[in-house]
Design a protein around this motif. Structure first.
Motif, PDB file in Angstrom:
ATOM      1  N   LEU A 280       0.825  -1.207   0.000  1.00  0.00           N
ATOM      2  CA  LEU A 280       0.000   0.000   0.000  1.00  0.00           C
ATOM      3  C   LEU A 280       0.858   1.256   0.000  1.00  0.00           C
ATOM      4  O   LEU A 280       0.586   2.221  -0.717  1.00  0.00           O
ATOM      5  N   GLN A 281       1.915   1.250   0.790  1.00  0.00           N
ATOM      6  CA  GLN A 281       2.780   2.422   0.867  1.00  0.00           C
ATOM      7  C   GLN A 281       3.506   2.662  -0.452  1.00  0.00           C
ATOM      8  O   GLN A 281       3.634   3.793  -0.902  1.00  0.00           O
ATOM      9  N   ARG A 282       3.943   1.596  -1.071  1.00  0.00           N
ATOM     10  CA  ARG A 282       4.647   1.738  -2.357  1.00  0.00           C
ATOM     11  C   ARG A 282       3.693   2.256  -3.428  1.00  0.00           C
ATOM     12  O   ARG A 282       4.045   3.103  -4.240  1.00  0.00           O
ATOM     13  N   ARG A 283       2.491   1.721  -3.394  1.00  0.00           N
ATOM     14  CA  ARG A 283       1.498   2.184  -4.367  1.00  0.00           C
ATOM     15  C   ARG A 283       1.237   3.667  -4.157  1.00  0.00           C
ATOM     16  O   ARG A 283       1.066   4.419  -5.099  1.00  0.00           O
ATOM     17  N   TRP A 284       1.255   4.054  -2.899  1.00  0.00           N
ATOM     18  CA  TRP A 284       1.002   5.469  -2.624  1.00  0.00           C
ATOM     19  C   TRP A 284       2.142   6.351  -3.145  1.00  0.00           C
ATOM     20  O   TRP A 284       1.913   7.479  -3.580  1.00  0.00           O
ATOM     21  N   LEU A 285       3.335   5.832  -3.137  1.00  0.00           N
ATOM     22  CA  LEU A 285       4.443   6.598  -3.726  1.00  0.00           C
ATOM     23  C   LEU A 285       4.156   6.849  -5.203  1.00  0.00           C
ATOM     24  O   LEU A 285       4.417   7.934  -5.727  1.00  0.00           O
TER      25      LEU A 285
END
Ligand SMILES: Cc1ncc(C[n+]2csc(CCOP(=O)(O)OP(=O)(O)O)c2C)c(N)n1
Ligand SMILES: Cc1ncc(C[n+]2csc(CCOP(=O)(O)OP(=O)(O)O)c2C)c(N)n1
Ligand code: SF4
Ligand code: SF4
Ligand code: SF4
Ligand code: SF4
Ligand code: SF4
Ligand code: SF4
Ligand SMILES: [Mg+2]
Ligand SMILES: [Mg+2]
Lengths: 374, 78, 263, 185, 374, 263, 78, 185
Positions: free
Chosen positions: E224-229
Motif C-alpha cells: 500500500l505504501q509503495r502504491r502510494w508513492l
C-alpha cells in the motif's frame, strides 16, 4: 498500596473503577477484551453500570447518554471498533460532554490482526470523526503509566468537558508488570451544572450538538478552539531520557518508546550520543519542546509502529530546524531494539541534509531489505 | 341549564391547518381569512355560536393552540 | 338581540405545562405535534414532567427538545435507544423516553431498538411512523407502503428490489423482555384518545419497572405526501391502517394488571 | 543489567504460568520485570510462548530478538529459538519431548528430562517448574528462595498443598542444570 | 455536449453514471440528498443497481461487496454519515478494492447543521479509519470540476485499487452552474483478474483484509505504501492563478478557493501582488509545488472553511521556508470575499516573522471581532 | 484365522469437492466444521460450487474462506448481509451466501440482517448459533441462555440487566420478504441430516429467485462452554433446543412447492 | 451376501474429538492412543470388525476426515 | 465585470425559479453564472432566497456580502438586504407587499407593485417575472431578449402556453423600472 503484577488491560479497567467510573459500555474485541471482562465482573458488584453493548456504535452512544448526566463514564475498544465510534465521538465533542476512551490498538487496516500496533494515531489525534474537534490523547508506555493516565484521563475529560483517550497498543494491554493501583476514590456527590439529571425544581437543561444557524455553530467551534488553547497551555506531558548532550534524539511514544529506550541504551553503550523524547500527551502534542529539541540536535529519528503518523506532528513542530528521520514497522510488527539501534547507527554515520530525512521510499527499501534478511 | 363552551385560539401557535375545523362536531369553527398570524397563517376562530366545550378540537390540534372552556349557558334577551 | 352568557366557566382543555412557549417548526397539520402534545399531557398528568429525561432523535422531531419543558438530550441518528440506555442505567428512577421517526428507529437504528428491547431497558419509546423520511425531503422509509412514490422510489416502492414495509410493533412484540408494544393512530379524535391511553400505559409500565415499552403511532406528513393535512388523515385511515393494523401486540400480564389512577 | 527469558511450548504445558512465577519472584525481589505472552487466534492447540524480562532498571522493549535464556518445552520451540538465543546465553531443552541435539556451541545447553521428573514427582503439570528450576541454576537470574516464596505468595491458597511438590520440581531442575554445567566446564 | 445549467449534486450523480458506475448504495442526508435521488431515478432505468441502504454503515459495506466484484461502484454522504463509514473504508483500503465516495461536507462537529463546510479534511485526507491507509482525495471548486473529478475518481480508484474521494461541500452540492457532462461511457466488459465473480473454470479467488501474521500484514502495508508513492508521483493536481509575480500566495481548496479567487482579484485591483494556489488533489497533496512556492513568496495565507486542517499540510510542505498565515470560518459559515481581502491586506501590511503566522489565538480574536462587527 | 474380503466396493461418503485441502483452525469437536461440511456438500450436489460466492464473517468462522473451494470475500463484523447485497445486486445469477455467528448476525449485525431480510435480498444466510462469542474468548452473545456463565456474564446471564436470548429464526420469519426461515441443530446424525436438507432448500429457493433464506443452526463451542465435544452435543440437545425450538418458522408457498432433484 | 464397509481416516484432518466414536451404531471405532497426527491429536480408527459402511460417522465428523466405503462381504477362511 | 443579484422572499413566491431564469439566460448569453439557494431545515414556510452571479470571467465566490442588485419580495427580505446592497446598486422592492420606503440614498430604488401587475396579467405566479423585468431594466445585467429566449428554451413544453404572459410580465416590470429611474435622474 503495594505493587501487584498486573496485566495492562485489567490494570486500566481497575484504575478506571478506582477513579470513580460509574458506567462502562463496551463490546468485546481482542486485544482489549480483558478490560471489558474485568468491568463485567467488577462493576455490577459495586452497583455500577455495565452493559455489553450490541456494537461499538451502540456502546459509544450509551457512553454519550451517561456523559450527558455528568457521571464518569468510559468505553474501550480496539482499532476497527474505534472506527465505528467516530460519529459518536464527534457528537460527544460537539456536545461538550466528558468521557474516556481506551483504544488498545491492533494491526490494520481493515480486520488486520490482533498484534500490537500504533496505526490509530491519526484517527485519535487528528479526529477520525467529522468536523473540527480535538480529543486529549494520552499514550502510556508501561502498565503503571497506563493506570496513572487512565485516572488522569477522567480528570482531564471533566476539566475540559472533552474526550480523553488512553491510546495503548496490544502489547500494553496483554503485558504484565508490577504496578500500583490508586486508592478507591469515593464517587463524587452532585453533578455539574450542565448535567442532564431530570431533577425537579430548576429550569430544564438541554444538551445537543445541533446548531442550525452557522453562526451559532461557529460560536460553539470558537469555544472548542479556545478551550483547546487552554489544553495546549496546561496539559502537555512528555519524558526525556539521555537528552542533555544528545546529537540525535529519538521521538517515540508508547511501546515504540520503550523499544527506543532499549536501543538508546545500547547505542550509548557504544558511545553514541543519543537520547529519547517520549511524548506522553500526543494531543496536545509537545510542540514547543520538540521545536526546541530540533534546534539543539543534529537529527530527530521518529520510531513508530505505523507508517509514520506522529512523524507529521514532529515535522510540524520541528519546522525545518533539523532533518527528521523515520523508522516504522507496520501491521502489528513490533520493532526490536536491534533494528532501532541499526537506525541510530545509520543516522549517526550517514547524516542527511534533507529535512525530510531519508525519503519514505528509502525507508521502505531498508525495511524490505531487513525483513528479507530476517 | 344547557352546557356551553368556547375556545381561545393562541395565534402564536395556530397554523391554520383546519384539522380542528373538520373535527368539531358542532361545525362552529373556520379559518379567519382576514387575519394572519405572525408566522403568516390564517388562524382558526369560532365563526358561529354553538360551541359545547367538548374539546374535540383541542384533541386534534397538533399545535396545542387551543384552550377550551365550558360553563352553564344562560340565554339573555336584550 | 340574543346573547349567550356563560357562568361557572371552567377550563376544559389547556396547553400542557410540559410544553415550552416555542412554536414548532412542523408543517401545518403535521401530527408530530399531536404526538408531542400527548406525551406532554401524559407526563403532566402523571406528575413526571420534572422527573423526565427525553431523548430527541434525528428527523423532523430533531428539535422536539425545544418544545418539551423538561431535561432533554439529542441523539445521533438512530441511536436514541442506546443513549437512553446510558441515561437510564445511571438514573433508574427517572422517566426516560425516546421520540423517534421511522427512518431513525426502523432503518438506521434497527440494531439499537432491537437490543434495547431485547435487554428490556426500562424506557419508553414513542415511535412516529409516517411512512417517509420527513426531514430530508421525502425519501423512502422502511415503512413506506408498496407502490408509494417517494423521492427515492420515484416510480413507487418496488417490493422486488426495495422490500416490504417493516411492522415494528409486531417485531418488537416477539422479544421476551418487552412489556408493552402497541400500535395506535393519530388520524381522528377517537384514535388520538386511544393513543394517549397507550402512552400513559407505557410510561406507567416504566414507572413500575416493568421493562421496555413502545407505542407506535401512525402519523402524517402532509408536505412529503403532497397532500393537505385533512387528506393526510384520510390517507392514514385508508392506506396506512390496513398495512399497519392497530392493536396491542404485546402486553405482559404485569402491565395488564396495572391499576392506573387516571388523571 | 537485564535478563530476557523466553519460555515456549505447546498450549497446556504451563508456559504462561511459568513465566508469571518468574515475574512474581522478580517483583518480590524488588526488580523490574515484564511478562508478555504471544497471543494468537487459536483457542486451543498451537504453540504458546511468553517473554519475561528481569532487570535492575526500568525495562525498555518487552520483546527482544536475542534472549539471554530460552526454555524450549517442545521441538518446534527449539527449532524456532535455538538460532536466536544470545551468544553465551542459556538454552534449556525439555529432553523428554525433544530428541534432538543442539548444534550451537556458543550457548550453554542443558537437557532436562522434565516430563519424566515431573511424573516421578507425581504430577505431569510440574514439568514447567522443573524447567524453571533448571533455568534459575543456569542463569542465576533470580534467587531460588525468592522464587519459592513467590510461588507460595501468589499461588491461590487452595493450591497450597501442591507447594512441596513444586519446590521439589524446582530443586530437581536446578540440580540437573548445575550438574550439566559443571560437566561442561 | 452542450453546456447545461446543473446542480452540483445532480451533476456528480450523472457524471458517475456516465463514467460507468454500475452500482450505487447510499443513505439520505442533507446536503447531498439530490445525489441519491438522482441515482434512485436513473440507475434502475439503466438496469444498474441502486439500493437505499438502511444506514451509512450498511451502504459502505454494500459498496465493499460490489467493489470486490471489480465493477464500478460508489456511495455518497455528508459528514456524520461519512463518519459511520470509516470502519468500512479501512476494510476496503486493506482489501485493495476500488471505490468512489462523494462527501458533500456540512457544518459540524456532531449533528451540526446542513450549511457548507470543509471540516472533514482530516477525516478524508488523514484517514478517519484505523490503520495506515491513504485515499485519493479530489476537491472540486465548480460544478464542471465536480463532474470531471467524479469521472477521474473512478479511473484513479481502479488504477490504484484504492478509495477515491470527491470532497465537496454543501454549496457545491446545492449550486447550479453551466457545465458539460461527458458522453455516456460503455460499461466495461470483463473484470480485473483479482475480482470475485463466482465464475467457473478458474482457481478460486479470495479478497480479505485479515492477515493474521503481522509480517503478512506488513507486506500488505508495504504494498500500500509503495502504491502510494506512485500516486504521489503521478496524481498531484492543482491550479495556480496570478502567482507569477506574487508576494503573497493564498492556498485554498474547493469553495474556499473560489472565495479566495474573488478576494485575490479585489486585492490585485488595489495593487497588491497576491495570487492563489488551489490544491485540486488534497491527497496526494502538492507538496513540492508548495515548498517551491513558499521559497518564492513572502507569506502563505491559508483560507479554509474549518479550523485549519489543510493548514498542517501546507506547513509540512513549506517546512519553514516562509510564514504560514491562516484564516478560517467554521461550523457552516462560508467566508465572504471581503473578509479574505481584509486578511490579505493585513498580511501585506503587517507581515509577521513567525513561521506559524499570526497565532491561532490571534486568529480567533480577529474572527470574534469580525463577527461582533457584522 | 478368518478374514473379510470386500468386493464391489464403492465410496459411500467422501470429503466434499467444495472443500480445500486445508485443516481448519476449529477446536476439536466444534460443529462449525459440521456446518461447513453441509454447505460444501450441498453446493457440490447442486452443481453450484463454481457458481458461488461466499461471504465470511468475523467470528471463529473468519477463516472459513480458507476451507471452501470457491470465490470468497471476508466481511466486516456484522456486515456480511450488506456485503452480500453488494455482490448479489451485480451478480444476480450467482449463489451468494453469508456464514455468520450469533455475535456477528444477532448483535452487531442486527440492522444488516433485518434489512437484507426486509428487502428480500435473494441470498442465503447460514447462521451459527452457539450461544457465545467463540473467537474473542467466550463473552455473552445475544443468544446466551439465561443464567449461562460467560466471561462477560461471570455470574450467569442476568435477564434483568442483560436481557433474554434473541430467537432470530422467529424474528426473521415475521418479515414479508423472507421466503425461508428455519432452525435446525447439529447435535446428532438425524438432526444433521435435517440441517442439510434445510440448507439445500435454502439454496434452492435462492436459485429460483424466491428471496431471502436463512438456516439457523444450533452449534457447539466446547472450548468456551468448558465441556468435552460430546458433552457439548448433550448441552445443545438438553439446554439449547428447549430455548431455541427447532422448526420451520417461515416457508412461503413457492418454497413449499419446490421440487428438488435430490442429489 | 451381507453388506460390509470400512472407513479411511485422513489423519491430516482428524482431531480426535470422538464424535464419530459415539455416533457409530456398530461401536467399532476408537481413538488410536498410539498415534499422533501432525497437529498432535490421537486419530480415530476402526478397532474391531463390524463396520457396515453406514456413514453415520462421516455425517457427524466436523472435519470431513472420513471416507466411507461399502461393498459385498465375503468371508474367507484361511 | 460581475453582477451579483440576490432574490429574496417567502417560500412560494417563485424566488428560486426567478434566479434560475437569470442563470439560464446568462448561460445562453455565453456568460459565466452561478446560482445558489440558501437552504434551511424547514420544509414549508419560512423565507427563501438565492444568489445569482453573472460575469464575463470565471466566477469566484458564489456568495457576496454586498450584491449589486437585490429583489425584495417581502418585508423581512427588504429589512435584511437594504443595508447590504452595494453602493450604487439596485434595490427592487415589491411594493404590493412592502409598505415601506427605503432609507438609503446611495442605491437606485425601484418600487414595483408586482403582485398587482401579476394579477392584472391574470396569474399571481407572474409576480417574480415582473420583478425580474424590473431588475433587467434597472441593471442591464442581461439583455431582455436573451431572458425571453431562455424562458422559452428552458420552460418545460407543457408550460409554453404561459410564455406570452411571462413576456408581458417581464416587459411591464422593465417599463416601471425605466420610468422610475428616468424620473430619479
Ligand atoms: C448518520 C446520519 N445519516 C443521515 C442523516 C440525515 N437524516 C436526517 S433526518 C433523516 C430521516 C428522518 O426520517 P424519520 O426518522 O422517518 O423522521 P421524520 O422526519 O419522518 O419524522 C435522515 C436520513 C443524519 N442526520 N445522520
Ligand atoms: C467491529 C468489531 N468489533 C469487534 C470485533 C471482535 N470480534 C471478533 S469475532 C467476535 C465475536 C464473534 O462471535 P460470533 O459471531 O458468535 O462467532 P463465533 O466465534 O461464536 O463463531 C468479535 C466481537 C471485531 N473484529 N470487529
Ligand atoms: S370545543 Fe367542541 S364544539 Fe367547541 S369548537 Fe371545539 S370541537 Fe367545536
Ligand atoms: S388544529 Fe390547531 S393549528 Fe390547526 S387550525 Fe386548528 S387551532 Fe390552528
Ligand atoms: S416534513 Fe412531514 S413529518 Fe416533517 S414536519 Fe413537515 S409534515 Fe411533518
Ligand atoms: S472457540 Fe468455540 S466456536 Fe470457536 S472454534 Fe473453538 S469450539 Fe468452535
Ligand atoms: S460407517 Fe457406520 S459402522 Fe462404519 S465406522 Fe462409520 S458409523 Fe461405524
Ligand atoms: S469425528 Fe472426525 S475429527 Fe472427530 S474423531 Fe472422528 S474422524 Fe476424527
Ligand atoms: Mg418518518
Ligand atoms: Mg457465536
Amino acid at each position: 498500596m503495594a505493587k501487584e503484577l498486573l496485566k495492562g488491560n485489567n490494570a486500566m479497567a481497575e484504575a478506571a473503577i478506582r477513579a470513580g467510573c460509574e458506567a462502562y459500555f463496551g463490546y468485546p474485541i481482542t486485544p482489549q477484551t480483558e478490560l471489558l471482562e474485568h468491568m463485567a465482573a467488577r462493576m455490577p458488584e459495586l452497583g455500577r453500570a455495565f452493559v455489553q453493548a450490541e456494537s461499538e456504535v451502540a456502546a459509544i452512544n450509551m457512553v454519550y447518554g451517561t456523559a450527558c448526566t455528568g457521571k464518569r463514564v468510559m468505553t474501550s475498544s480496539s482499532s476497527p471498533g474505534v472506527s465505528l465510534m467516530t460519529e459518536g465521538l464527534s457528537y460527544i465533542a460537539g456536545t461538550e460532554v466528558p468521557m474516556v476512551l481506551i483504544d488498545v490498538m491492533r494491526g490494520g487496516p481493515g480486520l488486520g490482526n490482533i498484534a500490537p500496533a500504533q496505526g490509530d494515531y491519526n484517527q485519535m489525534v487528528r479526529g477520525g470523526g467529522h468536523g473540527d474537534y480535538k480529543s486529549i490523547v494520552l499514550a502510556p508506555a508501561s502498565v503503571q503509566e497506563a493506570i496513572d493516565l487512565t485516572v488522569l484521563a477522567f480528570d482531564l475529560a471533566e476539566k475540559y468537558r472533552a474526550i480523553a483517550v488512553v491510546l495503548a497498543d496490544g502489547s500494553l494491554g496483554q503485558m504484565m508488570e508490577p504496578a500500583e493501583l490508586p486508592e478507591m476514590q469515593p464517587l463524587r456527590k452532585g453533578t455539574p451544572d450542565w448535567a442532564i439529571t431530570g431533577e425537579p425544581g430548576r429550569p430544564r437543561r438541554l444538551l445537543t450538538s445541533i446548531y442550525l444557524q452557522p453562526e451559532a455553530e461557529e460560536t460553539t467551534n470558537i469555544r472548542l478552539q479556545r478551550r483547546w488553547l487552554d489544553v495546549e497551555a496546561n496539559e502537555v506531558r512528555y519524558q526525556e531520557t539521555y537528552l542533555d548532550d544528545a546529537d540525535i534524539a529519538l521521538v517515540a511514544f508508547g511501546t515504540a518508546g520503550r523499544v527506543a529506550l532499549s536501543a538508546v541504551r545500547q547505542a550509548r553503550a557504544e558511545g553514541i550520543k543519543v537520547g529519547l523524547f517520549r511524548p506522553i500527551s500526543l494531543s496536545p502534542f509537545p510542540v514547543a519542546q520538540i521545536r526546541q529539541l530540533a534546534s539543539r540536535v543534529r537529527s530527530l529519528l521518529v520510531v513508530e509502529m505505523n507508517a509514520g503518523q506522529m512523524l507529521d506532528d514532529v515535522k510540524l513542530a520541528a519546522q525545518g530546524a533539523c532533518p527528521v528521520e523515520f523508522y516504522g514497522r507496520m501491521g502489528g510488527v513490533v520493532p526490536l531494539p536491534d533494528e532501532v539501534l541499526a537506525e541510530i547507527l545509520r543516522v549517526s554515520t550517514h547524516p542527511t541534509a534533507d529535512l525530510n530525512g531519508h525519503t519514505r521510499a528509502a525507508w521502505l527499501d531498508r525495511l524490505e531489505a531487513g525483513r528479507g534478511g530476517n | 341549564m344547557p352546557v356551553a363552551g368556547w375556545i381561545e385560539v393562541n395565534e402564536k401557535f395556530c397554523k391554520g391547518c383546519e384539522l380542528c375545523v373538520t373535527a368539531c362536531p358542532q361545525d362552529v369553527m373556520s379559518l379567519d381569512m382576514d387575519r394572519l398570524t405572525p408566522k403568516g397563517y390564517h388562524p382558526v376562530r369560532l365563526h358561529v355560536e354553538g360551541c359545547t366545550g367538548c374539546a374535540v378540537c383541542a384533541v386534534v390540534c397538533p399545535e396545542a393552540a387551543l384552550t377550551v372552556f365550558r360553563g352553564d349557558k344562560i340565554l339573555a334577551g336584550v | 338581540m340574543l346573547t349567550t352568557d356563560i357562568q361557572n366557566a371552567k377550563v376544559v382543555y389547556e396547553r400542557p405545562e410540559g410544553f415550552t412557549d416555542l412554536t414548532t417548526h412542523y408543517c401545518p397539520g403535521c401530527t408530530h405535534g399531536t404526538a408531542h402534545r400527548l406525551v406532554a399531557e401524559t407526563l403532566d398528568e402523571m406528575g413526571l414532567r420534572e422527573h423526565s429525561i427525553g431523548v430527541a432523535s434525528v428527523g423532523c422531531s430533531v428539535f422536539s427538545y425545544n418544545y418539551f419543558d423538561m431535561d432533554f438530550v439529542q441523539a445521533a441518528h438512530g441511536r436514541a435507544p442506546a443513549m437512553a440506555t446510558g441515561i437510564k442505567r445511571v438514573f433508574p428512577d427517572r422517566a426516560v423516553f425516546t421520540y423517534q421517526g421511522d427512518g431513525d428507529l426502523a432503518s438506521i437504528g434497527m440494531a439499537e431498538i432491537m437490543h434495547a428491547a431485547g435487554r428490556g431497558e426500562n424506557i419508553t419509546v414513542i415511535f412516529i411512523n409516517n411512512a417517509i423520511y420527513g426531514m430530508t425531503g421525502g425519501q423512502m422509509a422502511p415503512t413506506t407502503l408498496p407502490g408509494m412514490k417517494t423521492t427515492s422510489s420515484p416510480n413507487g416502492r418496488d417490493v422486488e428490489t426495495q422490500g416490504y414495509p417493516l411492522r415494528m410493533a409486531e417485531i418488537l412484540a416477539t422479544l421476551d423482555a418487552v412489556s408493552y408494544s402497541v400500535r395506535r393512530s393519530l388520524h381522528d379524535p377517537a384514535n388520538i384518545r386511544k393513543a394517549k391511553k397507550a402512552i400513559r400505559t407505557a410510561f406507567e409500565a416504566q414507572r413500575r419497572g416493568l421493562g421496555f415499552s413502545m407505542v407506535e403511532l401512525l402519523s402524517s406528513c402532509p408536505t412529503n405526501w403532497g397532500m393537505t393535512p385533512l387528506d393526510s388523515l384520510a390517507f392514514i385511515e385508508q392506506k396506512m391502517v390496513p398495512a399497519f393494523p392497530l392493536g396491542d401486540y404485546k402486553v405482559v400480564d404485569a402491565v395488564k394488571s396495572m391499576k392506573m389512577k387516571e388523571g | 543489567m537485564q535478563t530476557e527469558i523466553i519460555i515456549a511450548g505447546f498450549g497446556g504445558q504451563g508456559v504462561l504460568f511459568a513465566g508469571q512465577v518468574l515475574a512474581y519472584a522478580a517483583m518480590d525481589g524488588g526488580l523490574h520485570v515484564t511478562w508478555i505472552p504471544s497471543y494468537g487466534p487459536e483457542m486451543r492447540g498451537g504453540t504458546a510462548n511468553c517473554t519475561v524480562i528481569i532487570g535492575d532498571e526500568e525495562i525498555g522493549a518487552p520483546l527482544v530478538k536475542h534472549p539471554k535464556a530460552v526454555i524450549a518445552l517442545n521441538l518446534p520451540s527449539l527449532d524456532k529459538y535455538e538460532p536466536l538465543v544470545a551468544e553465551g546465553g542459556a538454552l534449556l531443552v525439555n529432553s523428554s519431548l525433544i530428541d534432538h541435539q543442539v548444534a550451537r556451541a556458543d550457548v550453554r545447553v542443558v537437557y532436562v528430562p522434565a516430563n519424566e521428573i515431573a511424573e516421578r514427582l507425581g504430577d505431569k503439570r510440574l514439568t514447567n517448574m522443573v524447567m524453571v528450576g533448571a533455568l534459575l541454576a543456569a542463569t542465576g537470574a533470580l534467587d531460588m528462595q525468592v522464587v519459592k516464596s513467590a510461588l507460595k505468595a501468589h499461588l491461590p491458597a487452595k493450591h497450597h498443598k501442591l507447594l512441596p511438590a513444586n519446590y521439589d520440581a524446582l530443586d530437581e531442575g536446578a540440580q540437573i542444570a548445575r550438574e550439566a554445567l559443571a560437566q561442561a566446564v
